[in-house]
Design an enzyme around this catalytic site. Structure first.
Site, PDB file in Angstrom:
ATOM      1  N   LYS A  68       3.511  30.989  36.718  1.00 18.28           N
ATOM      2  CA  LYS A  68       3.366  30.059  35.635  1.00 18.28           C
ATOM      3  C   LYS A  68       3.056  28.758  36.195  1.00 18.28           C
ATOM      4  CE  LYS A  68       3.565  29.337  31.391  1.00 18.28           C
ATOM      5  NZ  LYS A  68       2.103  28.815  31.424  1.00 18.28           N
ATOM      6  N   LYS A  92      11.197  24.824  39.350  1.00 19.27           N
ATOM      7  CA  LYS A  92      11.321  24.359  37.692  1.00 19.27           C
ATOM      8  C   LYS A  92      11.754  25.562  37.016  1.00 19.27           C
ATOM      9  CE  LYS A  92       8.098  21.678  36.597  1.00 19.27           C
ATOM     10  NZ  LYS A  92       6.761  21.159  36.062  1.00 19.27           N
ATOM     11  N   LYS A 104       0.112  27.356  40.192  1.00 17.81           N
ATOM     12  CA  LYS A 104      -0.723  25.942  39.942  1.00 17.81           C
ATOM     13  C   LYS A 104      -2.168  26.379  40.297  1.00 17.81           C
ATOM     14  CE  LYS A 104       0.525  22.016  38.262  1.00 17.81           C
ATOM     15  NZ  LYS A 104       1.686  21.589  37.442  1.00 17.81           N
ATOM     16  N   THR A 188       6.760  18.223  26.766  1.00 20.39           N
ATOM     17  CA  THR A 188       7.159  17.476  28.168  1.00 20.39           C
ATOM     18  C   THR A 188       7.609  16.225  27.786  1.00 20.39           C
ATOM     19  OG1 THR A 188       5.092  18.735  29.031  1.00 20.39           O
ATOM     20  CG2 THR A 188       6.165  17.071  30.710  1.00 20.39           C
ATOM     21  N   ASN A 219      -0.322  12.012  27.808  1.00 18.25           N
ATOM     22  CA  ASN A 219       0.297  12.586  26.637  1.00 18.25           C
ATOM     23  C   ASN A 219       1.930  12.598  26.857  1.00 18.25           C
ATOM     24  OD1 ASN A 219       0.442  14.446  24.072  1.00 18.25           O
ATOM     25  ND2 ASN A 219       0.999  15.814  25.736  1.00 18.25           N
ATOM     26  N   SER A 356       5.842  26.414  26.960  1.00 25.00           N
ATOM     27  CA  SER A 356       4.764  27.411  27.500  1.00 25.00           C
ATOM     28  C   SER A 356       5.498  28.930  27.219  1.00 25.00           C
ATOM     29  CB  SER A 356       4.335  27.176  28.630  1.00 25.00           C
ATOM     30  OG  SER A 356       3.191  26.302  28.806  1.00 25.00           O
TER      31      SER A 356
END
Ligand code: GLU
Length: 435
Positions: A68, A92, A104, A188, A219, A356
């Protein structure tokens, strides 16, 4: 100077792993990315020419679940950076208890230099190139630096066109109209806010209205700033890639954000309705933000923003890592000696991947949640994760990062033990009786 982000990430992992007293097998496991793919994306430009963009995906480790992690579009990305980011995703996801490993991706491109049609073609080309490498149960991408919900929608569409199926769970961070989750956009920033607000309660000397500087106004930084402002924090400085603004009075972040969406520039303004006025402020170079005498410095740009070169400038008492890896290992050791508290990236910015996960779970079940439900669950998971990290910090670990890594590495260790380590195999000559 940091030459390899991945080497720095592995050194930090080894250092923190040894302090955590996890088995050496866990550190060894986490030093070896399981698979990486490098591709070249041939993309037709609007003028008819073809350009080739280097593209990467790293599936770092999947012992806890499918890979992920986001995909970034950035001119300076490369495999080294993508591997470091994938390592951090693994930590994480383990830390906040998700059924995911880490991954990633990245495309070496300056998105600001391309039309939206070119960006769509790059996005679709990425999915074609990574076909067979990503998938709803193998490796699930999401947005990262300079990618957004619209791009995730194009990527989902390309995957479905190749496979001739509907597969919303192949990617997260999609527009809500295309089965994205409510709340993913602000996740986030809000996640970072929930953690910081808990941390501040542990440091009463910062008072009711701590002064905050924010490096990088994308953002995540905006949503965090909005929530902080509402809670009474004073946002006295903001920066982006072109410059910084400072005001002792504090800024109205919603006006500045709305203007930045339109003109792409950071302007110190306050708007009432459609009428905007410039507010008194000092314009600065963007790197002057590091040396400001503030209580809290939020790092929301890119990795290695604070290194040995500028660490001595830092006056903030608390640093929040909204970006991934913004403080180098060497700089962190110096900050630690000065008593600066760092809220580490693997916890502070985990809200994005938490929602997510909610999106992926909603896609799999085809049952969709309201914004209130999503945000309540996000807050609960972030606050529980913070409390657990804080508890480990109080009992065993000097820094919050040590505590966060300890918790994450212990979870990976449990999975390794369940599969059998040297201890198990060396002492079991015969098969266990079955029940
Ligand atoms: N790019 C984000 C991160 O670094 C989100 C990843 C995700 O949602 O999978 O955590």
């Amino acid at each position: 100077m940091v030459t390899s982000v991945f080497e720095d990430a592995k050194q930090r992992l080894e250092y923190l792993g040894n302090l955590s007293e996890v088995r050496p097998e866990v550190i060894e496991l986490m030093k070896h990315p399981s698979a990486s793919k490098i591709a070249s994306l041939p993309v037709r430009m609007d003028d008819g020419s073809t350009r080739y963009f280097p593209a990467y995906r790293c599936r770092y480790n999947d012992i806890l679940g499918p890979g992920k992690g986001g995909i970034r579009f950035h001119p300076n990305t490369d495999l080294d950076e993508v591997q470091a980011l994938a390592l951090w995703m693994t930590v994480k996801c383990a830390l906040v208890g998700l059924p995911f490993g880490g991954a990633k991706g990245g495309v070496e491109i300056d998105p600001k230099a391309h039309s939206q049609m070119e960006i769509e073609r790059v996005s679709r080309a990425y999915i074609r190139a990574m076909n067979g490498f990503i998938g709803p149960d193998t490796d699930i991408p999401a947005p990262d630096v300079y990618t957004n919900a619209r791009i995730m929608g194009w990527m989902r569409d390309e995957y479905e066109a190749i496979h001739q199926i509907k597969a919303p769970g192949v990617i997260t961070g999609k527009p809500t109209a295309l089965e994205g989750s409510e709340g993913r956009e602000q996740a986030t920033g809000l996640g970072a806010f929930f953690c910081l607000d808990k941390l501040i309660k542990q440091i009463p000397s910062l008072g009711e209205s701590p002064r905050v500087a924010i490096q990088g106004f994308g953002n995540a930084a905006y949503h965090m700033a909005h929530a902080l402002k509402k809670k009474g924090y004073n946002i006295v400085a903001l920066s982006d890639s072109k410059g910084a603004i400072y005001s002792e009075e504090g800024f109205h972040v919603d006006s500045i954000w709305a203007e930045k969406q339109q003109s792409k520039s950071l302007k110190a303004i306050y708007c009432e309705g459609s009428v905007c006025e410039s507010v008194p402020h000092k314009a600065m170079e963007n790197d002057e933000i590091f040396g400001l005498d503030v209580d809290i410095l939020i790092l929301a740009a890119l990795e290695n923003s604070v290194t040995e070169e500028n660490v001595e400038d830092i006056k903030a008492k608390v640093i929040v890592e909204v970006a991934n890896g913004p403080v180098s290992l060497a700089a962190e050791k110096i900050l630690d000696e000065k008593g600066v508290v760092i809220l580490p990236d693997v916890l502070a910015n985990a809200g994005g991947v938490v929602v997510s996960y909610f999106e992926w779970a909603q896609n799999k079940s085809a049952l969709y949640w309201t914004l209130t439900e999503v945000l309540e669950r996000l807050q609960q998971r972030m606050e529980d994760s913070f409390d657990e990290v804080w508890r480990i910090h109080q009992n065993h670990c000097h820094t919050l990062r040590q505590a966060a890594y300890k918790k994450a590495l212990n979870r990976l260790e449990d999975a390794l033990i369940a599969q059998g380590t040297k201890d198990y195999f060396a002492h079991s000559q015969h098969a266990e009786p079955s029940s």
